[in-house]
Write a protein that holds these residues in place. Structure first.
Motif, PDB file in Angstrom:
ATOM      1  N   LYS A 297      -3.019  -7.616 -11.111  1.00 18.97           N
ATOM      2  CA  LYS A 297      -2.025  -8.524 -10.536  1.00 18.97           C
ATOM      3  C   LYS A 297      -0.775  -7.795 -10.065  1.00 18.97           C
ATOM      4  CE  LYS A 297      -3.085 -12.760 -13.147  1.00 18.97           C
ATOM      5  NZ  LYS A 297      -2.485 -13.780 -14.046  1.00 18.97           N
ATOM      6  N   ASN A 298      -0.487  -6.647 -10.654  1.00 18.86           N
ATOM      7  CA  ASN A 298       0.732  -5.925 -10.293  1.00 18.86           C
ATOM      8  C   ASN A 298       0.715  -5.523  -8.831  1.00 18.86           C
ATOM      9  OD1 ASN A 298       2.418  -5.712 -12.689  1.00 18.86           O
ATOM     10  ND2 ASN A 298       0.724  -4.564 -13.576  1.00 18.86           N
ATOM     11  N   TRP A 299       1.886  -5.594  -8.200  1.00 17.26           N
ATOM     12  CA  TRP A 299       1.973  -5.264  -6.777  1.00 17.26           C
ATOM     13  C   TRP A 299       1.628  -3.809  -6.508  1.00 17.26           C
ATOM     14  CZ3 TRP A 299       5.038  -1.524  -4.592  1.00 17.26           C
ATOM     15  CH2 TRP A 299       6.057  -0.988  -5.406  1.00 17.26           C
ATOM     16  N   LEU A 300       1.992  -2.924  -7.429  1.00 17.82           N
ATOM     17  CA  LEU A 300       1.751  -1.491  -7.268  1.00 17.82           C
ATOM     18  C   LEU A 300       0.473  -1.119  -7.996  1.00 17.82           C
ATOM     19  CD1 LEU A 300       2.906   1.284  -6.330  1.00 17.82           C
ATOM     20  CD2 LEU A 300       3.943   1.458  -8.588  1.00 17.82           C
TER      21      LEU A 300
ATOM     22  N   ALA B  39       5.992   7.182  -3.573  1.00 16.06           N
ATOM     23  CA  ALA B  39       5.292   8.317  -4.178  1.00 16.06           C
ATOM     24  C   ALA B  39       6.006   9.630  -3.909  1.00 16.06           C
ATOM     25  CB  ALA B  39       3.848   8.389  -3.686  1.00 16.06           C
ATOM     26  N   LEU B  40       7.328   9.590  -3.853  1.00 13.52           N
ATOM     27  CA  LEU B  40       8.095  10.823  -3.682  1.00 13.52           C
ATOM     28  C   LEU B  40       7.806  11.819  -4.793  1.00 13.52           C
ATOM     29  CD1 LEU B  40      11.487   9.179  -2.720  1.00 13.52           C
ATOM     30  CD2 LEU B  40      10.221  10.742  -1.244  1.00 13.52           C
ATOM     31  N   HIS B  41       7.653  11.322  -6.010  1.00  8.23           N
ATOM     32  CA  HIS B  41       7.446  12.192  -7.168  1.00  8.23           C
ATOM     33  C   HIS B  41       6.130  12.956  -7.093  1.00  8.23           C
ATOM     34  CE1 HIS B  41       5.327   8.497  -8.109  1.00  8.23           C
ATOM     35  NE2 HIS B  41       4.663   9.125  -9.079  1.00  8.23           N
ATOM     36  N   GLU B  42       5.185  12.481  -6.317  1.00 10.39           N
ATOM     37  CA  GLU B  42       3.907  13.166  -6.141  1.00 10.39           C
ATOM     38  C   GLU B  42       3.852  13.974  -4.853  1.00 10.39           C
ATOM     39  OE1 GLU B  42       1.153  13.830  -7.537  1.00 10.39           O
ATOM     40  OE2 GLU B  42       0.864  12.510  -9.254  1.00 10.39           O
ATOM     41  N   LEU B  43       4.361  13.418  -3.762  1.00 11.32           N
ATOM     42  CA  LEU B  43       4.101  13.964  -2.438  1.00 11.32           C
ATOM     43  C   LEU B  43       5.193  14.876  -1.890  1.00 11.32           C
ATOM     44  CD1 LEU B  43       2.561  10.801  -0.740  1.00 11.32           C
ATOM     45  CD2 LEU B  43       1.368  12.730  -1.802  1.00 11.32           C
ATOM     46  N   ASP B  44       6.418  14.722  -2.353  1.00 14.00           N
ATOM     47  CA  ASP B  44       7.504  15.553  -1.846  1.00 14.00           C
ATOM     48  C   ASP B  44       7.820  16.650  -2.855  1.00 14.00           C
ATOM     49  OD1 ASP B  44       9.881  15.442   0.385  1.00 14.00           O
ATOM     50  OD2 ASP B  44      10.581  16.238  -1.532  1.00 14.00           O
TER      51      ASP B  44
ATOM     52  N   TYR C  48       9.408   3.704   4.324  1.00  9.65           N
ATOM     53  CA  TYR C  48      10.812   3.360   4.539  1.00  9.65           C
ATOM     54  C   TYR C  48      10.981   1.840   4.538  1.00  9.65           C
ATOM     55  CZ  TYR C  48      11.210   8.194   6.177  1.00  9.65           C
ATOM     56  OH  TYR C  48      11.177   9.566   6.276  1.00  9.65           O
ATOM     57  N   PHE C  49      12.017   1.360   3.833  1.00 15.80           N
ATOM     58  CA  PHE C  49      12.309  -0.071   3.743  1.00 15.80           C
ATOM     59  C   PHE C  49      13.776  -0.289   4.103  1.00 15.80           C
ATOM     60  CE2 PHE C  49       8.936   1.128   0.873  1.00 15.80           C
ATOM     61  CZ  PHE C  49       7.909   0.272   1.272  1.00 15.80           C
ATOM     62  N   LEU C  50      14.035  -1.316   4.907  1.00 14.38           N
ATOM     63  CA  LEU C  50      15.339  -1.499   5.525  1.00 14.38           C
ATOM     64  C   LEU C  50      16.186  -2.531   4.794  1.00 14.38           C
ATOM     65  CD1 LEU C  50      14.212  -1.548   9.267  1.00 14.38           C
ATOM     66  CD2 LEU C  50      14.697   0.410   7.796  1.00 14.38           C
TER      67      LEU C  50
ATOM     68  N   ASN D  65       0.809  -1.214   0.000  1.00 12.07           N
ATOM     69  CA  ASN D  65       0.000   0.000   0.000  1.00 12.07           C
ATOM     70  C   ASN D  65       0.848   1.273   0.000  1.00 12.07           C
ATOM     71  OD1 ASN D  65      -2.352  -1.568   0.141  1.00 12.07           O
ATOM     72  ND2 ASN D  65      -2.275  -1.651   2.374  1.00 12.07           N
ATOM     73  N   SER D  66       2.063   1.170  -0.512  1.00 10.50           N
ATOM     74  CA  SER D  66       2.983   2.306  -0.489  1.00 10.50           C
ATOM     75  C   SER D  66       2.957   3.131  -1.762  1.00 10.50           C
ATOM     76  CB  SER D  66       4.415   1.809  -0.244  1.00 10.50           C
ATOM     77  OG  SER D  66       4.843   0.968  -1.311  1.00 10.50           O
ATOM     78  N   GLY D  67       2.121   2.792  -2.730  1.00 13.01           N
ATOM     79  CA  GLY D  67       2.131   3.486  -4.010  1.00 13.01           C
ATOM     80  C   GLY D  67       1.709   4.938  -3.935  1.00 13.01           C
TER      81      GLY D  67
END
Length: 316
Positions: free
Chosen positions: A291-294, A108-113, A81-83, A74-76
């Motif tokens: 089917k795509n994860w994103l 979604a850095l390209h949209e939100l930041d 953050y992923f470690l 649900n990160s789209g």
């Protein structure tokens, strides 16, 4: 017959090289100030990371053990953050300082930041490049990431192609990878197998599994390589020789979705931070299914890159 538009940013030589090799390095795509702004913002995001408020989701490139929890799936339309794989011990505690434990921030850095949005969706140079390349009819950006290859601990990324993970029918993924720091042979610079996009079909795709999580689905009839040009692959491809490409801060690497590439572990005392985002073509030119994860959301559909929906020529 449609009349081809004059080139705005790329040279014909650069375009030919991209379609022959499957990747292209564009030196100095971002200015010194733009690059520094992205790097500073990346470090600010690391400082803002609070492990207590996030599940410690590890990112792995292994076929057998890929991530697939809801935090990832649900990160789209969020910034998450992923470690690194070895950044969390068996008791669920960080094994090192939080700023050195993060593998990547996405998607979604390209949209939100605002800092990342400025160089992605509000960048006239990028729009001109997309029009010149004519890789898509109507490109959309669907994900973005800052990737942190930390000194001494940043792991290797094995051979892969991007269309496996961002699958469309027919394949249409295109990667934009921007060095935020100097990329060297010892800190994890990218390596490519030139021409492999012309000879290597997409044989599997990364999907959401019906029972939850993610996995790989084999394609019953692998689609042919997505490029239709008749250029002969480079000699390096026929010999199976990878080419390591060093980069300076601000350099852009265009990556064809079918070209094989990888990076080695960072064994140096220097970090290797990079910003990357991906485009695909949009409907009705390709199919991007559930089917795509994103997955896009009603509030955040995939981001249109160009104001004009159709280009003068078809996708290569």
């Amino acid at each position: 017959m449609a009349v081809a538009q004059p080139l705005e940013y790329l040279s014909q030589e650069q375009i030919d090289k991209f379609y022959r090799d499957g990747y292209l390095i564009i030196p100095g795509f971002l200015s010194h100030d733009q690059t520094n702004s992205l790097l500073l913002r990346a470090k600010e995001l690391l400082d803002e990371f609070t492990p207590e408020d996030h599940p410690l989701t590890k990112f792995t490139t292994s076929d057998e053990d890929h991530i697939g929890d809801n935090y990832f799936l649900n990160s789209g339309d969020k910034i998450r953050y992923f470690l690194d794989e070895d950044a969390v011990d068996s008791s669920g505690k960080l094994t090192r300082d939080k700023a050195k434990a993060v593998n990547k921030i996405g998607h979604a850095l390209h949209e939100l930041d605002p800092v990342y949005r400025n160089v992605t969706l509000e960048n006239d140079r990028l729009k001109a490049l997309a029009r010149d390349l004519r890789f898509h009819h109507d490109p959309v950006a669907l994900q973005s990431m800052v990737i942190f290859k930390q000194s001494q601990t940043g792991g290797a990324v094995p051979e892969h192609n991007d269309s496996t993970f961002l699958y469309t029918s027919p394949p249409s993924a295109l990667g934009f990878w921007i060095a935020l720091e100097k990329c060297t042979p010892t800190n994890g610079a990218l390596s490519f197998l030139p021409g492999s996009h012309l000879t290597t079909p997409i044989t599997k795709r990364f999907v959401r599994l019906p029972g939850g999580g993610t996995g790989f689905e084999q394609l019953a009839t692998p689609p042919p390589p997505s490029s239709e040009i008749s250029e002969k692959p480079s000699d390096n491809a026929s010999e199976g020789n990878y080419v390591l490409e060093v980069c300076e801060p601000g350099d852009l690497v265009l990556i064809h979705g079918s070209v094989l590439h990888k990076s080695e572990r960072n064994t140096s005392p220097h970090t290797r931070f990079a910003y990357t985002f991906h485009m695909i073509d949009s409907s009705p030119y390709v199919e991007y299914d559930e089917k795509n994860w994103l997955q896009p959301t009603n509030d955040m559909p995939f981001s249109r890159i160009l104001d004009v929906p159709n280009l003068s020529t078809a996708v290569h």
